[in-house]
Scaffold this motif. Structure first.
Motif, PDB file in Angstrom:
ATOM      1  N   ASP A 636      -0.937  40.312  -8.904  1.00  0.00           N
ATOM      2  CA  ASP A 636      -0.867  41.165 -10.083  1.00  0.00           C
ATOM      3  C   ASP A 636      -1.573  40.551 -11.286  1.00  0.00           C
ATOM      4  O   ASP A 636      -2.159  41.243 -12.101  1.00  0.00           O
ATOM      5  N   PHE A 637      -1.482  39.228 -11.389  1.00  0.00           N
ATOM      6  CA  PHE A 637      -2.077  38.580 -12.564  1.00  0.00           C
ATOM      7  C   PHE A 637      -3.549  38.243 -12.347  1.00  0.00           C
ATOM      8  O   PHE A 637      -4.223  37.846 -13.284  1.00  0.00           O
ATOM      9  N   GLY A 638      -4.008  38.396 -11.106  1.00  0.00           N
ATOM     10  CA  GLY A 638      -5.431  38.233 -10.863  1.00  0.00           C
ATOM     11  C   GLY A 638      -5.867  36.790 -10.773  1.00  0.00           C
ATOM     12  O   GLY A 638      -5.056  35.867 -10.817  1.00  0.00           O
ATOM     13  N   ASN A 639      -7.174  36.634 -10.670  1.00  0.00           N
ATOM     14  CA  ASN A 639      -7.724  35.301 -10.415  1.00  0.00           C
ATOM     15  C   ASN A 639      -7.487  34.325 -11.559  1.00  0.00           C
ATOM     16  O   ASN A 639      -7.254  33.153 -11.345  1.00  0.00           O
ATOM     17  N   ASP A 640      -7.593  34.825 -12.789  1.00  0.00           N
ATOM     18  CA  ASP A 640      -7.415  33.905 -13.924  1.00  0.00           C
ATOM     19  C   ASP A 640      -5.940  33.888 -14.347  1.00  0.00           C
ATOM     20  O   ASP A 640      -5.605  34.101 -15.507  1.00  0.00           O
ATOM     21  N   SER A 641      -5.072  33.629 -13.378  1.00  0.00           N
ATOM     22  CA  SER A 641      -3.632  33.723 -13.621  1.00  0.00           C
ATOM     23  C   SER A 641      -3.141  32.735 -14.680  1.00  0.00           C
ATOM     24  O   SER A 641      -2.095  32.942 -15.273  1.00  0.00           O
ATOM     25  N   THR A 642      -3.919  31.670 -14.931  1.00  0.00           N
ATOM     26  CA  THR A 642      -3.448  30.696 -15.916  1.00  0.00           C
ATOM     27  C   THR A 642      -3.492  31.246 -17.342  1.00  0.00           C
ATOM     28  O   THR A 642      -2.936  30.657 -18.250  1.00  0.00           O
ATOM     29  N   ARG A 643      -4.177  32.366 -17.526  1.00  0.00           N
ATOM     30  CA  ARG A 643      -4.221  32.950 -18.859  1.00  0.00           C
ATOM     31  C   ARG A 643      -2.894  33.572 -19.271  1.00  0.00           C
ATOM     32  O   ARG A 643      -2.655  33.832 -20.440  1.00  0.00           O
ATOM     33  N   TYR A 644      -2.094  33.890 -18.270  1.00  0.00           N
ATOM     34  CA  TYR A 644      -0.900  34.697 -18.528  1.00  0.00           C
ATOM     35  C   TYR A 644       0.355  33.885 -18.306  1.00  0.00           C
ATOM     36  O   TYR A 644       0.329  32.808 -17.731  1.00  0.00           O
ATOM     37  N   ILE A 645       1.444  34.428 -18.735  1.00  0.00           N
ATOM     38  CA  ILE A 645       2.718  33.804 -18.409  1.00  0.00           C
ATOM     39  C   ILE A 645       3.414  34.693 -17.392  1.00  0.00           C
ATOM     40  O   ILE A 645       3.554  35.897 -17.587  1.00  0.00           O
ATOM     41  N   TRP A 646       3.805  34.108 -16.290  1.00  0.00           N
ATOM     42  CA  TRP A 646       4.500  34.880 -15.265  1.00  0.00           C
ATOM     43  C   TRP A 646       5.974  35.001 -15.637  1.00  0.00           C
ATOM     44  O   TRP A 646       6.504  34.128 -16.328  1.00  0.00           O
ATOM     45  N   PRO A 647       6.644  36.046 -15.180  1.00  0.00           N
ATOM     46  CA  PRO A 647       8.082  36.131 -15.419  1.00  0.00           C
ATOM     47  C   PRO A 647       8.761  34.865 -14.875  1.00  0.00           C
ATOM     48  O   PRO A 647       8.312  34.301 -13.878  1.00  0.00           O
ATOM     49  N   THR A 648       9.818  34.429 -15.520  1.00  0.00           N
ATOM     50  CA  THR A 648      10.437  33.162 -15.131  1.00  0.00           C
ATOM     51  C   THR A 648      11.073  33.277 -13.747  1.00  0.00           C
ATOM     52  O   THR A 648      11.226  34.363 -13.198  1.00  0.00           O
ATOM     53  N   LYS A 649      11.483  32.117 -13.272  1.00  0.00           N
ATOM     54  CA  LYS A 649      12.178  32.025 -11.997  1.00  0.00           C
ATOM     55  C   LYS A 649      13.429  32.910 -12.008  1.00  0.00           C
ATOM     56  O   LYS A 649      13.672  33.693 -11.089  1.00  0.00           O
ATOM     57  N   ALA A 650      14.208  32.788 -13.098  1.00  0.00           N
ATOM     58  CA  ALA A 650      15.463  33.536 -13.168  1.00  0.00           C
ATOM     59  C   ALA A 650      15.201  35.042 -13.237  1.00  0.00           C
ATOM     60  O   ALA A 650      15.925  35.834 -12.632  1.00  0.00           O
ATOM     61  N   ARG A 651      14.142  35.430 -13.962  1.00  0.00           N
ATOM     62  CA  ARG A 651      13.845  36.861 -14.082  1.00  0.00           C
ATOM     63  C   ARG A 651      13.340  37.415 -12.745  1.00  0.00           C
ATOM     64  O   ARG A 651      13.638  38.548 -12.366  1.00  0.00           O
ATOM     65  N   THR A 652      12.565  36.607 -12.040  1.00  0.00           N
ATOM     66  CA  THR A 652      12.070  37.019 -10.728  1.00  0.00           C
ATOM     67  C   THR A 652      13.239  37.158  -9.752  1.00  0.00           C
ATOM     68  O   THR A 652      13.299  38.095  -8.954  1.00  0.00           O
ATOM     69  N   ARG A 653      14.171  36.230  -9.841  1.00  0.00           N
ATOM     70  CA  ARG A 653      15.373  36.285  -9.004  1.00  0.00           C
ATOM     71  C   ARG A 653      16.129  37.588  -9.247  1.00  0.00           C
ATOM     72  O   ARG A 653      16.565  38.275  -8.320  1.00  0.00           O
ATOM     73  N   GLN A 654      16.241  37.924 -10.536  1.00  0.00           N
ATOM     74  CA  GLN A 654      16.933  39.163 -10.908  1.00  0.00           C
ATOM     75  C   GLN A 654      16.223  40.377 -10.297  1.00  0.00           C
ATOM     76  O   GLN A 654      16.871  41.304  -9.807  1.00  0.00           O
ATOM     77  N   LEU A 655      14.895  40.337 -10.311  1.00  0.00           N
ATOM     78  CA  LEU A 655      14.116  41.439  -9.721  1.00  0.00           C
ATOM     79  C   LEU A 655      14.431  41.580  -8.237  1.00  0.00           C
ATOM     80  O   LEU A 655      14.660  42.675  -7.733  1.00  0.00           O
ATOM     81  N   LEU A 656      14.468  40.445  -7.554  1.00  0.00           N
ATOM     82  CA  LEU A 656      14.751  40.460  -6.121  1.00  0.00           C
ATOM     83  C   LEU A 656      16.127  41.070  -5.838  1.00  0.00           C
ATOM     84  O   LEU A 656      16.275  41.906  -4.943  1.00  0.00           O
ATOM     85  N   LEU A 657      17.114  40.628  -6.610  1.00  0.00           N
ATOM     86  CA  LEU A 657      18.489  41.045  -6.329  1.00  0.00           C
ATOM     87  C   LEU A 657      18.744  42.490  -6.759  1.00  0.00           C
ATOM     88  O   LEU A 657      19.476  43.213  -6.105  1.00  0.00           O
ATOM     89  N   GLU A 658      18.101  42.906  -7.863  1.00  0.00           N
ATOM     90  CA  GLU A 658      18.393  44.233  -8.399  1.00  0.00           C
ATOM     91  C   GLU A 658      17.434  45.304  -7.919  1.00  0.00           C
ATOM     92  O   GLU A 658      17.798  46.478  -7.858  1.00  0.00           O
ATOM     93  N   GLU A 659      16.215  44.925  -7.630  1.00  0.00           N
ATOM     94  CA  GLU A 659      15.215  45.931  -7.250  1.00  0.00           C
ATOM     95  C   GLU A 659      14.508  45.508  -5.971  1.00  0.00           C
ATOM     96  O   GLU A 659      13.313  45.189  -5.990  1.00  0.00           O
TER      97      GLU A 659
END
Lengths: 810, 154
Positions: A636-659
């Motif tokens: 989703d963030f593409g090749n230049d992923s270092t330009r962006y901030i990815w959702p945190t570990k905890a937020r990603t965990r929440q995504l997994l559990l809730e959606e």
């Protein structure tokens, strides 16, 4: 000319040339090769730094002392200074710290001042220019002027400097610290400016990075809905530092009401602050403490180095009696205890640094647009002396926001800074944190402690407090701009005055709590308050797992001893693994039938989420999660992923559990449509294959202790002086967070009250000399999780000493 | 004897001055005591190698090889024994070169004074005597001007 004479002349010339060449060449440094003759000479060279294992008591007479001072060294090499006046106390602190850490003190301040190329050579020019561009040396000068206006800090700075200089004057080329000999230079006279620089260095370390650029880029790419969903102001599942039921005992001042419509330009390559570092402090009171009183614990985590960041010391004078960790180069104790109170720090993580996108009139950068008019920039010329090269010059451009760190079109020095923007950093405003520390050292109760924090601005810290009367408190101290909600989360509009910092949150309105009903206080760099707090301080705090785990451990226990508290500090349970692994394992039901994967999956199922060295499950889970995290977001963030901030570990965990059916799981780089189950299996197989190719078949070679390593580098990155490949048996989510070079820089546990006892340890040793038996002697115990009892004698006779220094006044 | 004198003198000079201060006594010994460059170099080398070995070795043992192990790694040497070896060679070369220089300088000095003497008073006996002593020294048969020759030193 006779033949014989010619022959003699020739021979003499040859021997003369050879001898001269030999002595001249071996007296020269070549790049990083030291002057070999000078360096290997046993009379003056490095052999002189091969310290004897035995120390003997010495008496030294010094100019500048009012009365004699005794410095007693205990078996850990910790000095206990007994002085008869505060002037002499700081003098002796300077003297003894320089004795153990002179090179470190000077090197750090020279690095902060952007003067490393004077020592290192052209290789350090870029670094030095960056330091000057940040305006740090200039800010240090301004803070020094403020500190010198206050008689107390002026006295401390001057006496400390006099003590350091008394030590420097006692040196000769044979007794210079090792690194001076390696780089072939000599110590300079110590000035109070260097203490100011050192404080700026700590301020920059702890408050000089944030997510503004990356979050701005992310907004640019995904829009505001994505930001709101994945980077909320108050994330779910956080137990904030100040317990939610705490009342705010003040009438808030009105904050501006601004709707941010500014879209910042996309900025380039970026590396943000490491989200996996973290510090803890906590204190318990009341019936939670066996034998009564209070217990306070603190482990500030930093990028470790040798010589160590901290120097343990005990300062004793008629009105002063404090012990703990000091910063070499700074008078006073930073984290520690005295006869009545104990205190500890964690980083506040508040947003006290904003970037302003500027509009310059032309390429001369002489004028910039602000409040509908062209305003003049202030250029200052910086001079750089370069070892083995020509002097160079650079112009730093200042706006009213602050310095322009990267000029338009320039490449960023460390990939952290956006071009053509001005930096407004709170530490560019002069402040006197030293006064706060001196007063904290002498504080006797909560009111004097709180009063001591008044001049404390930066870096914002969570001060945990405990006293012998049984009180505990947590005070979030620092100076904060009064922001509209969300202000400064993204890059600011440098042309619009609504983005400027106009006033401050009153210090008395800072979040704080005293003696909460739950009978403990704690902080672990998570959100400071819930949404009822009326001011906006920041949003991008660290994931709540460590904080939640501490609070869980403290809530569950009824009566805690010092040993129990130490065990909490060393806890290696990953709450993250506990919350997500059972869910992740569900996807492996069919794989678990497979002969090959069965043992590994069975071990994961039975794992109790402790990152212990003798198990393979943590290794597999850790890599599995990393692969999963990357496979969710990388496409989703593409090749230049270092330009962006990815959702945190905890937020990603929440995504997994809730959606579990979210569209974010689909890998955009493949034609097929991935779901979460497929991603989980794929990332598991990838982790398994990686570990197998690196460590062989599943078994003891997969143990966490064979994979997870912590290294402590030398300050000048000299590999021979580093300590590497430590196996702490911990992870970055655990309370005992350790990863790479980041780990607890100091662990302290103090029980106050009638059962007074204090323990501490740090990864290093008291001496900064790699040739000293005290250079790294704490590391084994530190790595194994052992704390050493800290002596707190009231007079010299109370201490079993290793040796004593008697400093006499001339 | 020469060896012992040089060890003591260079220890003193190095104690006070920089590492190259060893060259002063070494040059002096070479000047006054040696007629053979080879012997001068050997003696100077051995003297300074012994001195540096003894002092560095003492400091190293007292430090339980803690620092020498790290410095050996820093200089890409296999272990601290190699580091002591390099130390000895550098100390030795310094001592050897300076002693050799002293000796060669003396020889030049002698040749020059001979030449000046020859020009001032042209007397065949003088020139003959000098000629003879020079030959003897080169063959190394008997002590030259100074009573102590290199043999007893080594």
């Amino acid at each position: 000319m006779p033949k014989k004479l010619r022959q003699a002349l020739r021979r003499c010339s040859i021997s003369l040339i050879l001898t001269l060449v030999f002595f001249i060449v071996l007296s020269q440094r070549f790049g990083f090769v030291p002057p070999m003759g000078k360096f290997l000479d046993p009379f003056q060279g490095f052999w002189q730094n091969a310290e004897a294992f035995q120390h003997s008591t010495k008496s030294i007479s010094l100019n500048g002392l009012q009365k004699p001072v005794d410095i007693v060294f205990d078996s850990l090499g910790i000095p206990h200074i007994f002085a008869q006046a505060n002037e002499d106390l700081f003098f002796a602190q300077g003297y003894v710290t320089a004795r153990d850490r002179l090179w470190q003190m000077e090197f750090q301040t020279q690095a902060t001042a952007g003067r490393l190329s004077e020592i290192i050579g052209p290789a350090a020019i870029e670094y030095d220019r960056h330091q000057r561009r940040l305006g740090i040396p200039h800010a240090a000068q301004l803070s020094l002027e403020l500190m010198e206006k206050n008689p107390e800090t002026k006295m401390a700075l001057e006496n400390y400097a006099a003590g350091v200089n008394a030590y420097i004057q006692s040196l000769n080329t044979a007794s210079y610290p090792l690194e001076y000999k390696l780089l072939d230079y000599a110590p300079e006279e110590w000035t109070p400016l260097q203490t100011a620089l050192l404080l700026k260095y700590m301020q920059w370390t702890l408050s000089g990075a944030n997510d503004e650029m990356a979050l701005s880029n992310t907004l640019n790419k995904f829009g505001p809905v994505f930001i709101e969903k994945f980077y909320p102001l108050h994330p779910q599942g956080v137990d904030p530092i100040i317990p939610p039921e705490t009342p705010w005992n003040f009438t808030p001042i009105a904050k501006p009401n601004v709707v941010n419509t500014f879209t910042p330009a996309l900025v380039g390559q970026w590396t943000g602050p490491d989200k996996h570092n973290g510090s803890n402090n906590f204190a318990v009171n009341g019936k939670k403490v066996i034998g009564g009183g209070t217990i306070l614990a603190n482990d500030p985590h930093l990028d470790l180095s040798l010589p160590s960041i901290w120097y343990a010391i005990h300062l004793h004078a008629p009105n002063y009696n404090a012990s703990g960790a000091s910063l070499p180069g700074t008078p006073s104790i930073v984290i520690g205890f005295n006869n009545a109170i104990a205190w500890g720090l964690t980083n506040g993580k508040d947003d006290v640094l904003d970037w302003y996108q500027l509009k310059f009139k032309d390429s001369t950068l002489a004028e910039y647009w602000h409040e509908n008019q062209w305003k003049r920039t202030t250029p200052t010329l910086e001079e750089f002396k370069v070892y083995g090269g020509e002097d160079i010059y650079d112009t730093v451009i200042y706006t009213h926001h602050g310095p322009v760190v990267i000029k338009p079109g320039e490449k960023a020095f460390d990939n952290k800074m956006p071009p053509a923007q001005a930096m407004h950093w709170i530490a560019n405003t002069p402040s006197n944190e030293l006064l706060a520390f001196i007063h904290i050292n002498q504080a006797q109760d909560e009111s004097s402690f709180v009063a001591a924090l008044a001049p404390y601005n930066c870096p914002a810290q969570n001060f945990a407090y405990a006293d012998k009367q049984g009180h505990i408190a947590l005070i979030h101290a620092g100076l904060f701009p009064l922001r509209w909600t969300g202000q400064g989360r993204l890059i600011s509009d440098g042309t619009d005055a609504r983005f400027d910092w106009k006033t401050w949150v009153p210090a008395t309105h800072n979040p704080q709590v005293t003696d909460p009903a739950r009978e403990f206080i704690s902080s672990a760099n998570q959100d400071i308050t819930d949404s009822t707090y009326p001011y906006f301080l920041a949003a991008d705090f660290l994931d709540p797992d460590r904080g939640n785990r501490i609070n869980q451990s403290l809530s569950e226990s009824e009566s805690l001893s010092v040993a129990d508290i130490q065990n909490i500090q060393l806890d290696n349970l990953s709450l993250h693994a506990q919350l997500i692994l059972p869910f992740m394992l569900q996807a492996l039901d069919t794989l678990a039938m497979d002969e090959i994967y069965r043992p590994a999956i069975a071990d994961l199922r039975h794992w109790e989420y402790h990152y212990v060295n003798q198990q393979a499950a943590p290794s597999l889970f850790d890599l599995w999660w990393s692969n999963l995290y990357v496979s969710i977001w990388n496409d989703d963030f593409g090749n230049d992923s270092t330009r962006y901030i990815w959702p945190t570990k905890a937020r990603t965990r929440q995504l997994l559990l809730e959606e579990p059916n979210s569209l974010w799981y689909d890998d955009l780089s493949t034609p097929e449509k991935e779901n979460l189950g497929l991603l989980l299996r794929r990332s598991f197989l990838k982790a398994y294959a990686t570990l197998k190719s690196q460590n062989g078949n599943y078994g003891s070679n997969w143990h966490w202790g064979k994979i997870h390593r912590v290294n402590i580098n030398h300050l000048a990155h000299i590999p021979a002086f580093a300590i590497t490949n430590l196996t702490p048996g911990s992870c970055s989510d655990c309370i005992n967070a350790q990863r790479g070079t980041n780990a607890p820089s100091w662990r302290m546990v103090v029980q106050l009250g009638k059962n007074f006892q204090a323990y501490g340890i740090y990864p290093g040793g008291q001496s900064g000399n790699p040739g000293s038996p005290f250079y790294a002697n704490f590391i084994a115990d530190w790595s194994n999780g052992k704390l050493r009892p800290l002596n707190f004698p009231n007079k010299t006779e109370d201490l079993k000493s290793l040796y004593t220094l008697h400093l006499g006044a001339h | 004897m020469n060896l012992l004198i040089l060890i003591i003198l260079s220890a003193l000079f190095q104690w006070i001055g920089s590492w190259w201060a060893m060259a002063i006594p070494a040059f002096g010994i070479g000047f006054y005591r040696y007629k053979s460059g080879k012997n001068a170099f050997s003696m100077g080398f051995v003297a300074l190698a012994c001195l540096w070995f003894a002092y560095a070795g003492y400091l190293d043992i007292r430090n339980q090889h803690l620092l020498s192990t790290k410095i050996a790694a820093l200089l890409h040497l296999p272990n601290s024994i190699w580091l002591i070896g390099v130390t000895i060679i550098i100390g030795g070369c310094g001592g050897g070169l300076a002693t050799w220089l002293g000796c060669e300088f003396r020889k030049l000095w002698d040749e020059l004074s001979l030449l000046l003497q020859d020009k001032a008073t042209i007397r065949p006996e003088t020139s003959g005597r000098a000629e003879k002593s020079e030959t003897m020294d080169e063959k190394n048969i008997e002590p030259s001007i100074e009573p102590n020759n290199n043999e007893d030193a080594l």
